[in-house]
Design a protein around this motif. Structure first.
Motif, PDB file in Angstrom:
ATOM      1  N   UNK A 143       0.764  -1.054   0.020  1.00 18.25           N
ATOM      2  CA  UNK A 143       0.047   0.238  -0.092  1.00 18.25           C
ATOM      3  C   UNK A 143       0.913   1.172   0.080  1.00 18.25           C
ATOM      4  N   UNK A 144       1.844   1.306   0.780  1.00 21.52           N
ATOM      5  CA  UNK A 144       3.047   2.285   0.876  1.00 21.52           C
ATOM      6  C   UNK A 144       3.492   2.584  -0.486  1.00 21.52           C
ATOM      7  N   UNK A 145       3.863   1.468  -1.276  1.00 17.74           N
ATOM      8  CA  UNK A 145       4.514   1.632  -2.549  1.00 17.74           C
ATOM      9  C   UNK A 145       3.457   2.455  -3.547  1.00 17.74           C
ATOM     10  N   UNK A 146       2.319   2.168  -3.482  1.00 23.34           N
ATOM     11  CA  UNK A 146       1.435   2.789  -4.213  1.00 23.34           C
ATOM     12  C   UNK A 146       1.354   4.217  -3.901  1.00 23.34           C
ATOM     13  N   UNK A 147       1.155   4.565  -2.639  1.00 30.36           N
ATOM     14  CA  UNK A 147       0.786   5.631  -1.968  1.00 30.36           C
ATOM     15  C   UNK A 147       2.010   6.537  -2.508  1.00 30.36           C
ATOM     16  N   UNK A 148       3.322   6.137  -2.579  1.00 24.70           N
ATOM     17  CA  UNK A 148       4.366   6.964  -2.892  1.00 24.70           C
ATOM     18  C   UNK A 148       4.920   6.861  -4.069  1.00 24.70           C
ATOM     19  N   UNK A 149       4.054   6.120  -4.989  1.00 25.50           N
ATOM     20  CA  UNK A 149       4.315   6.020  -6.276  1.00 25.50           C
ATOM     21  C   UNK A 149       5.819   5.484  -6.672  1.00 25.50           C
ATOM     22  N   UNK A 150       6.301   4.260  -5.882  1.00 29.25           N
ATOM     23  CA  UNK A 150       7.575   3.872  -5.973  1.00 29.25           C
ATOM     24  C   UNK A 150       7.604   2.664  -6.875  1.00 29.25           C
ATOM     25  N   UNK A 151       8.460   2.617  -7.775  1.00 34.04           N
ATOM     26  CA  UNK A 151       8.374   1.526  -8.856  1.00 34.04           C
ATOM     27  C   UNK A 151       9.122   0.380  -8.358  1.00 34.04           C
ATOM     28  N   UNK A 152       8.723  -0.528  -8.436  1.00 38.94           N
ATOM     29  CA  UNK A 152       9.089  -1.880  -7.755  1.00 38.94           C
ATOM     30  C   UNK A 152       9.330  -2.807  -9.161  1.00 38.94           C
ATOM     31  N   UNK A 153      10.483  -3.339  -9.356  1.00 39.84           N
ATOM     32  CA  UNK A 153      10.743  -4.153 -10.267  1.00 39.84           C
ATOM     33  C   UNK A 153      10.779  -6.012 -10.212  1.00 39.84           C
ATOM     34  N   UNK A 154      10.975  -6.004  -8.922  1.00 33.54           N
ATOM     35  CA  UNK A 154      11.113  -7.352  -8.809  1.00 33.54           C
ATOM     36  C   UNK A 154      10.689  -7.859  -7.303  1.00 33.54           C
ATOM     37  N   UNK A 155      10.215  -8.979  -7.086  1.00 34.28           N
ATOM     38  CA  UNK A 155       9.848  -9.525  -5.574  1.00 34.28           C
ATOM     39  C   UNK A 155      10.340 -10.804  -5.539  1.00 34.28           C
ATOM     40  N   UNK A 156      10.871 -11.330  -4.267  1.00 32.91           N
ATOM     41  CA  UNK A 156      11.351 -12.570  -4.036  1.00 32.91           C
ATOM     42  C   UNK A 156      10.666 -13.275  -2.580  1.00 32.91           C
ATOM     43  N   UNK A 171      13.615   9.070   2.504  1.00 30.18           N
ATOM     44  CA  UNK A 171      12.673   9.607   3.396  1.00 30.18           C
ATOM     45  C   UNK A 171      11.494   8.351   3.421  1.00 30.18           C
ATOM     46  N   UNK A 172      11.436   7.590   2.215  1.00 30.53           N
ATOM     47  CA  UNK A 172      10.603   6.332   1.943  1.00 30.53           C
ATOM     48  C   UNK A 172      11.135   5.295   3.122  1.00 30.53           C
ATOM     49  N   UNK A 173      12.398   5.260   3.429  1.00 27.70           N
ATOM     50  CA  UNK A 173      13.021   4.129   4.271  1.00 27.70           C
ATOM     51  C   UNK A 173      12.596   4.277   5.778  1.00 27.70           C
ATOM     52  N   UNK A 174      12.276   5.788   5.870  1.00 28.97           N
ATOM     53  CA  UNK A 174      11.614   6.056   7.294  1.00 28.97           C
ATOM     54  C   UNK A 174      10.329   5.718   7.526  1.00 28.97           C
ATOM     55  N   UNK A 175       9.430   5.729   6.367  1.00 25.87           N
ATOM     56  CA  UNK A 175       8.035   5.214   6.146  1.00 25.87           C
ATOM     57  C   UNK A 175       8.219   3.539   6.708  1.00 25.87           C
ATOM     58  N   UNK A 180       7.476  -1.137  10.167  1.00 29.16           N
ATOM     59  CA  UNK A 180       7.921  -2.565  10.709  1.00 29.16           C
ATOM     60  C   UNK A 180       8.303  -2.316  11.935  1.00 29.16           C
ATOM     61  N   UNK A 181       8.435  -1.366  12.818  1.00 29.73           N
ATOM     62  CA  UNK A 181       8.855  -1.097  13.938  1.00 29.73           C
ATOM     63  C   UNK A 181      10.590  -1.473  13.916  1.00 29.73           C
ATOM     64  N   UNK A 182      11.050  -0.995  12.582  1.00 25.61           N
ATOM     65  CA  UNK A 182      12.478  -1.126  12.336  1.00 25.61           C
ATOM     66  C   UNK A 182      13.125  -2.332  11.941  1.00 25.61           C
ATOM     67  N   UNK A 183      11.987  -3.495  11.842  1.00 26.01           N
ATOM     68  CA  UNK A 183      12.403  -4.813  11.412  1.00 26.01           C
ATOM     69  C   UNK A 183      12.144  -5.035   9.977  1.00 26.01           C
TER      70      UNK A 183
END
Length: 198
Positions: A143-156, A171-175, A180-183
Motif C-alpha cells: 500500500x505504501x508503494x502505491x501511495x508514494x508511487x514507488x517503482x518496484x521491479x522484482x519480488x522474491x 525518506x521512504x525508508x523512514x516510512x 515495521x518497527x525497524x524490523x
C-alpha cells in the motif's frame, strides 16, 4: 539526459525494401551487445546499428557501403541530443538498389520517423534498493508503494519477502521503519536512468 522512454519500432518501405527501426533505451554499455543481438533479425539482409550510451558511441554498417547507414543513424540521434539509446535498422532488401545517397537518406529517414513515434523524456539517475521485510507487513508495505508511487521491479518470496525498488527520496525508508518497527533490511544494489516525474 534525454532518451526514449521505452522500446519503440517503426517500419518504412522504400523501393520495395523494408526498413524497420528499433529504438531501445539502454543505460549500461555492458547490456548493449545482448540488446543488439536480441533485436537484430538473422533473416534480414542488414542490421545496421548506432548507439550513444554514456561516453560510448558506435556506428556499424553491417555490410552496407561504408558510411551509408550507421553514421547517418548516429547523426540523427546526436541532432536530437539523445543519449542512452540504441538504434537498429533492419533492412529486408526488396530487389532495387538505392545507391549510396539513397541508402543514407533511407537510414536517416527510418530513425527520424521512429523518433517521431517514440516518447522522448528527460531521465535522471535513480538508486535501486533491495528491501527485505517480514510477510506480516507485505500488505501495508505494498500500500505504501502505491501511495508514494514507488517503482518496484522484482519480488522474491523466501523466509522473508524481498523487493527491488527505485527510490528517489530516502525518506521512504523512514516510512518502512515506522511500518515495521525497524524490523527490515535494505541495501543499495545499483542505479538506472528513469523518466523524471513531473
Amino acid at each position: 539526459m534525454i532518451s526514449v522512454k521505452e522500446y519503440t519500432n517503426h517500419t518504412i518501405i522504400i523501393k520495395k525494401s523494408e526498413f524497420i527501426c528499433h529504438l531501445i533505451p539502454c543505460s549500461h554499455i555492458e547490456q548493449a551487445k545482448k540488446l543488439i543481438s536480441d533485436y537484430s533479425d538473422e533473416t534480414a539482409t542488414h542490421n545496421c546499428v548506432a548507439y550513444i550510451i554514456g561516453p560510448h558511441e558506435r556506428a556499424f554498417d553491417d555490410g552496407e557501403p561504408s558510411g551509408t547507414a550507421g553514421l547517418p543513424m548516429l547523426n540523427v540521434l546526436k541532432m536530437q541530443g539523445l543519449t542512452n539509446i540504441i538504434a537498429i535498422v533492419t533492412r529486408h532488401f526488396g530487389g532495387i538498389k538505392l545507391g549510396a545517397g539513397g541508402l543514407t537518406r533511407a537510414y536517416t529517414q527510418s530513425v527520424a520517423e521512429a523518433l517521431k513515434e517514440a516518447e522522448i523524456v528527460e531521465k535522471e539517475l535513480v538508486d535501486l534498493y533491495q528491501i527485505t521485510i517480514d510477510y506480516s507487513y507485505t500488505r501495508k508495505f505494498e500500500h505504501l508503494l502505491k501511495q508514494f508511487n514507488i517503482k518496484c521491479i522484482h519480488q522474491e518470496y523466501n523466509e522473508q519477502v524481498t523487493y527491488h525498488c527505485y527510490l528517489r527520496d530516502l525518506q521512504f525508508l523512514e516510512q518502512i521503519q515506522d511500518l515495521t518497527n525497524n524490523q527490515f533490511h535494505y541495501e543499495r544494489i545499483g542505479s538506472d536512468y528513469l523518466a523524471k516525474e513531473n
